[in-house]
Every structure is written in C-alpha cells, then in structure tokens.
Design an enzyme around this catalytic site. Structure first.
Site, PDB file in Angstrom:
ATOM      1  N   ASP A  14      32.865  86.393 -19.624  1.00 37.88           N
ATOM      2  CA  ASP A  14      34.246  86.774 -19.304  1.00 37.88           C
ATOM      3  C   ASP A  14      34.369  88.295 -19.188  1.00 37.88           C
ATOM      4  O   ASP A  14      33.647  89.032 -19.850  1.00 37.88           O
ATOM      5  CB  ASP A  14      35.180  86.229 -20.408  1.00 37.88           C
ATOM      6  CG  ASP A  14      36.633  86.175 -19.960  1.00 37.88           C
ATOM      7  OD1 ASP A  14      36.903  86.334 -18.752  1.00 37.88           O
ATOM      8  OD2 ASP A  14      37.504  85.969 -20.836  1.00 37.88           O
ATOM      9  N   HIS A  31      32.555  90.201 -10.113  1.00 38.84           N
ATOM     10  CA  HIS A  31      31.809  88.932 -10.102  1.00 38.84           C
ATOM     11  C   HIS A  31      30.386  89.160  -9.586  1.00 38.84           C
ATOM     12  O   HIS A  31      29.430  88.561 -10.084  1.00 38.84           O
ATOM     13  CB  HIS A  31      32.523  87.897  -9.234  1.00 38.84           C
ATOM     14  CG  HIS A  31      33.881  87.517  -9.748  1.00 38.84           C
ATOM     15  ND1 HIS A  31      34.115  87.200 -11.067  1.00 38.84           N
ATOM     16  CD2 HIS A  31      35.100  87.422  -9.139  1.00 38.84           C
ATOM     17  CE1 HIS A  31      35.400  86.911 -11.237  1.00 38.84           C
ATOM     18  NE2 HIS A  31      36.015  87.042 -10.080  1.00 38.84           N
ATOM     19  N   LEU A 126      12.548  76.923 -19.808  1.00 42.00           N
ATOM     20  CA  LEU A 126      13.966  77.035 -20.186  1.00 42.00           C
ATOM     21  C   LEU A 126      14.757  76.119 -19.272  1.00 42.00           C
ATOM     22  O   LEU A 126      14.395  75.934 -18.105  1.00 42.00           O
ATOM     23  CB  LEU A 126      14.455  78.481 -19.962  1.00 42.00           C
ATOM     24  CG  LEU A 126      15.938  78.745 -20.252  1.00 42.00           C
ATOM     25  CD1 LEU A 126      16.170  78.903 -21.769  1.00 42.00           C
ATOM     26  CD2 LEU A 126      16.452  80.009 -19.539  1.00 42.00           C
TER      27      LEU A 126
END
Ligand code: IPE
Ligand code: IPE
Ligand code: MG
Length: 227
Positions: A14, A31, A126
């Site tokens: 955020d 972004h 991962l």
C-alpha cells in the site's frame, strides 16, 4: 529460544498513490515503481532460507471503485508485469499462482494469468501468489458454495480446503504505508498470523526493511491459544 520459522508471508502493498503525490507524479507512476519493488521483494523471498510462499495483495474486490483510468492502468500493468517477469520466474525457480475471482478480467489478461501459471508450475524454490480481484469475504463465500455444490457439509476442514489458497496459514502479514487495517485480505488465513505495520510507502520499501521485520517476527512468542 527457538526462532519462529517464517514459511508463508503475506503483504499488503500500500501507498503507491501517496508516494506519487509526494514526488509530484501521477498515481500511475507510483504503481509502476511499486511493481519493481514487488519483483525485488519476490526475488528476496526466493533466496530466503525459510520462506516457501509470498502472497501479495495486488487488486482488491473494492479497488473497482477507483477512477476508470486508474483501473485500466492497473490491468495493463499486471499484464506487462507477468509478461516481463516470466524470465525472473524461470531464472529464480519461482512458481506463480493467482487467487481471487479473475473471471471479471479481460480474456487477454485471464489468458496471461493462466499461461504464467502453467509455464511456471514445475518451479520449486518459492510460490508467489498474487491476489487479483481478491476479497476475503468473496473467497469464503465462493468456497462455501463449492462445498455445497459438491454435496458436502461445511466444516473448518471442508471450507478451508475449498479456499483459493493452496497454503492457508499465514505466519506474518506486513502492510506498508501506515494504515493498520486488513482491507478484506485473507480473513480466514490470517486468524493466527503475526502482524507488522510500517509507515514506509510501498515504492520505498526495501529488502533490508523486510529482513529487519522478519528478524523481529522470529523473536516473537506465538502461543496459538496455549500457554
Ligand atoms: C496500493 O497503493 C496499490 C493498489 C491498491 C493497487 P494505493 O494505490 O492504494 O496507494 P495509496 O493508498 O492511494 O497511497
Ligand atoms: C488494499 O489497499 C488493497 C491492495 C493493496 C491491493 P487499499 O488502498 O485498496 O485499501 P484501503 O482502501 O486503504 O483500505
Ligand atoms: Mg491504498
């Protein structure tokens, strides 16, 4: 004292918009920068000795409320990210998965998500999960309907198994930007997670700060209701 082992990390990325405003840019620039940080953090997680899964909140079921142009930009950025980062997924041996209701996305974006999932499915170092058009309540409702449609009874096991996430329990949740709320993230899976909130805006977040948050997590006392 035994250290806690961080296997599943969840992150609410955020503060992209506030970072952009602070620097006099449009929100979209925030972004774009945020996506680079997502890559850096993901590669760090792939190289970390205990982390098996990282689940990033990328677009919530509530984010459709944003201006149309911002939503369109985020969709394009996601497509671009998955296309560009395929190389990183393969080089770093990272498996990509998505959770959330992606049926609301364009066919092209849905295809990109399926293709990336398929091409990386043998990777083992991962699992990177992106939460896309994701809402914790929506996930629970969809899971409950899956159980009912299969003729089953709702139990913690049946509902838990019908959720979108393959690895359900989250050890640590990190949220950047100073907000201290869940914003409808992983409501079921966070029931016994540890929380870490940092004022750092996502585009400024670094692997050093994450390492320090993990160091703090490892020292905490987790009781799970016991003594
Ligand atoms: C997080 O940054 C990214 C998404 C929700 C897609 P924000 O866009 O929420 O940034 P702020 O909270 O407005 O600063
Ligand atoms: C949560 O951030 C969603 C994502 C990071 C994708 P928001 O910025 O949408 O959350 P609120 O509106 O501040 O609660
Ligand atoms: Mg925000």
């Amino acid at each position: 004292m035994n250290k806690n082992r961080l296997k599943h990390l969840a992150i609410i990325m955020d503060g992209n918009g506030r970072w952009a405003e602070k620097h006099g840019y449009k929100r979209t620039k925030g972004h774009e920068r945020g996506a680079e940080v997502t890559r850096e953090i993901t590669v760090f997680c792939a190289n970390h000795p205990t982390i098996e899964t990282v689940t990033h909140y990328a677009f919530s079921t509530e984010n459709w409320k944003r201006p149309k142009l911002e939503v369109e930009y985020l969709m394009k950025l996601l497509d671009r990210y998955l296309k560009k980062e395929l190389k990183t997924y393969q080089e770093e041996n990272i498996r990509f998965m998505a959770i959330g209701d992606i049926s609301a996305f364009s066919r092209k974006l849905q295809e990109r998500i399926s293709l990336t999932t398929e091409l990386t499915k043998e990777n083992t170092r991962l699992i990177q999960i992106l939460a896309l058009n994701y809402g914790g309540r929506d996930e629970i409702v969809r899971a409950a309907n899956r159980v009912i449609e299969g003729g089953g009874k709702i139990t913690e096991e049946s509902l838990g198994a019908a959720l979108d996430t393959p690895y359900q329990d989250i050890d640590l949740l990190v949220r950047t930007s100073g907000e201290q709320r869940l914003s409808n993230y992983l409501l079921w899976q966070l029931s016994y997670s540890e929380f870490a909130f940092t004022p750092t805006l996502w585009p400024d977040f670094t692997t050093d700060e994450l390492a320090s948050i993990i160091g703090d997590f490892e020292k905490r006392k987790r009781r799970f209701g016991g003594v």
